[in-house]
Scaffold this motif. Structure first.
Motif, PDB file in Angstrom:
ATOM      1  N   LEU A  13     126.912  69.569 208.068  1.00 22.29           N
ATOM      2  CA  LEU A  13     127.083  68.609 207.381  1.00 22.29           C
ATOM      3  C   LEU A  13     127.608  69.000 206.064  1.00 22.29           C
ATOM      4  O   LEU A  13     126.809  69.519 205.155  1.00 22.29           O
ATOM      5  CB  LEU A  13     125.776  68.037 207.173  1.00 22.29           C
ATOM      6  CG  LEU A  13     125.344  67.492 208.489  1.00 22.29           C
ATOM      7  CD1 LEU A  13     123.802  66.519 208.213  1.00 22.29           C
ATOM      8  CD2 LEU A  13     126.197  66.316 209.203  1.00 22.29           C
ATOM      9  N   PRO A  14     128.734  68.743 205.693  1.00 23.08           N
ATOM     10  CA  PRO A  14     129.373  68.977 204.284  1.00 23.08           C
ATOM     11  C   PRO A  14     128.607  68.103 203.148  1.00 23.08           C
ATOM     12  O   PRO A  14     128.277  67.050 203.475  1.00 23.08           O
ATOM     13  CB  PRO A  14     130.843  68.621 204.616  1.00 23.08           C
ATOM     14  CG  PRO A  14     131.020  67.689 205.492  1.00 23.08           C
ATOM     15  CD  PRO A  14     129.671  68.091 206.661  1.00 23.08           C
ATOM     16  N   ALA A  15     128.709  68.686 201.935  1.00 23.49           N
ATOM     17  CA  ALA A  15     128.211  67.924 200.880  1.00 23.49           C
ATOM     18  C   ALA A  15     129.107  66.636 200.972  1.00 23.49           C
ATOM     19  O   ALA A  15     130.513  66.803 200.870  1.00 23.49           O
ATOM     20  CB  ALA A  15     128.191  68.572 199.659  1.00 23.49           C
ATOM     21  N   LEU A  16     128.402  65.510 200.491  1.00 22.54           N
ATOM     22  CA  LEU A  16     129.018  64.293 200.185  1.00 22.54           C
ATOM     23  C   LEU A  16     129.848  64.316 198.924  1.00 22.54           C
ATOM     24  O   LEU A  16     129.343  64.658 197.895  1.00 22.54           O
ATOM     25  CB  LEU A  16     128.311  62.990 200.356  1.00 22.54           C
ATOM     26  CG  LEU A  16     127.460  62.981 201.689  1.00 22.54           C
ATOM     27  CD1 LEU A  16     126.432  61.756 201.559  1.00 22.54           C
ATOM     28  CD2 LEU A  16     128.456  62.493 202.733  1.00 22.54           C
ATOM     29  N   LYS A  21     120.980  55.876 210.166  1.00 22.82           N
ATOM     30  CA  LYS A  21     122.240  56.191 210.852  1.00 22.82           C
ATOM     31  C   LYS A  21     123.245  56.582 209.835  1.00 22.82           C
ATOM     32  O   LYS A  21     124.327  57.173 210.115  1.00 22.82           O
ATOM     33  CB  LYS A  21     122.850  55.401 211.666  1.00 22.82           C
ATOM     34  CG  LYS A  21     122.086  55.152 213.213  1.00 22.82           C
ATOM     35  CD  LYS A  21     122.646  54.038 213.974  1.00 22.82           C
ATOM     36  CE  LYS A  21     121.606  53.853 215.008  1.00 22.82           C
ATOM     37  NZ  LYS A  21     121.460  52.558 215.331  1.00 22.82           N
ATOM     38  N   VAL A  22     123.095  56.290 208.611  1.00 19.15           N
ATOM     39  CA  VAL A  22     123.888  56.459 207.721  1.00 19.15           C
ATOM     40  C   VAL A  22     123.730  57.791 206.860  1.00 19.15           C
ATOM     41  O   VAL A  22     122.540  58.160 206.651  1.00 19.15           O
ATOM     42  CB  VAL A  22     123.860  55.246 206.329  1.00 19.15           C
ATOM     43  CG1 VAL A  22     124.544  55.620 204.954  1.00 19.15           C
ATOM     44  CG2 VAL A  22     123.933  53.888 206.931  1.00 19.15           C
ATOM     45  N   ARG A  23     124.957  58.444 207.052  1.00 17.02           N
ATOM     46  CA  ARG A  23     124.737  59.988 206.726  1.00 17.02           C
ATOM     47  C   ARG A  23     124.602  60.423 205.345  1.00 17.02           C
ATOM     48  O   ARG A  23     125.130  59.888 204.155  1.00 17.02           O
ATOM     49  CB  ARG A  23     126.213  60.724 207.201  1.00 17.02           C
ATOM     50  CG  ARG A  23     126.019  62.138 207.018  1.00 17.02           C
ATOM     51  CD  ARG A  23     127.128  62.669 207.765  1.00 17.02           C
ATOM     52  NE  ARG A  23     128.230  62.530 207.417  1.00 17.02           N
ATOM     53  CZ  ARG A  23     129.031  63.539 206.453  1.00 17.02           C
ATOM     54  NH1 ARG A  23     128.267  64.559 205.917  1.00 17.02           N
ATOM     55  NH2 ARG A  23     130.199  63.133 205.841  1.00 17.02           N
ATOM     56  N   THR A  24     123.420  60.953 204.880  1.00 17.35           N
ATOM     57  CA  THR A  24     123.332  61.236 203.458  1.00 17.35           C
ATOM     58  C   THR A  24     123.554  63.009 203.648  1.00 17.35           C
ATOM     59  O   THR A  24     124.145  63.396 204.607  1.00 17.35           O
ATOM     60  CB  THR A  24     121.905  61.252 203.178  1.00 17.35           C
ATOM     61  OG1 THR A  24     120.951  62.081 203.937  1.00 17.35           O
ATOM     62  CG2 THR A  24     121.443  59.828 203.266  1.00 17.35           C
TER      63      THR A  24
END
Length: 185
Positions: free
Chosen positions: A102-105, A26-29
């Motif tokens: 999903l944007p880049a982290l 669930k932790v977004r990469t």
């Protein structure tokens, strides 16, 4: 008697490691994964239902999730659930299809998520140590009831410690793998 306790202990420790592995999905990469939205609940005619039971979720490319509700009225409910979640994502709706980009982290966000991963790992280690304590207590109770000898108890504690070490090593491997996934650009 001790073998049953040992098997139970090993099973519980394995479940702790698997639970950690599941929680960390669930932790977004930076990469899209359907596991990101698995835990979301959608208001479906007055009751909360898992998102996967009211819509199909697919990964359309490396940074995009596509959610298609099975009923047209559910589009707004799914959007609301995504916006209200702790994911920090904004859904884009086109007709009955919802896209989540999903944007880049950022480097800072990667470090924050790394801390979250570490704290989850520590919680799993605490759970494993509690399982060890329970098993050792059961062995002490058997010794007190004179069901086993002191040598048996000591040998059992050594075996439980080995199981604990293996489980903690498993936790460390899961945390390290997730951290590498997070830090990969």
């Amino acid at each position: 008697m001790l073998n049953e306790i040992k098997k139970d202990t090993q099973a519980r420790m394995t479940k702790s490691v698997e639970s950690l592995r599941h929680d960390l999905t669930k932790v977004r990469t930076g990469r899209a994964s359907t596991a990101l939205v698995d835990h979301l609940k959608v208001n479906y005619y007055g009751s909360d239902m898992p998102l996967t039971q009211v819509a199909s979720v697919a990964v359309s490319d490396a940074r995009t999730l596509t959610i298609t509700p099975w009923e047209k009225p559910m589009v707004q409910a799914v959007e609301k659930a995504i916006l209200a979640s702790d994911l920090g994502l904004t859904p884009n709706t086109a007709g009955t299809t919802i896209r989540i980009n999903l944007p880049a982290l950022t480097e800072e966000r990667r470090r924050e998520l790394s801390k979250v991963v570490h704290s989850e790992g520590e919680s799993a280690k605490v759970a494993i140590r509690n399982i060890r304590r329970d098993a050792n207590q059961q062995a002490k109770d058997l010794l007190k009831d004179k069901a086993i000898s002191e040598d048996d108890e000591r040998r059992f504690e050594g075996e439980v410690q080995k199981l604990t070490d293996d489980a903690i090593k498993g936790v460390d491997e899961v945390v390290k793998a997730k951290e590498q996934e997070l830090m990969a650009v």
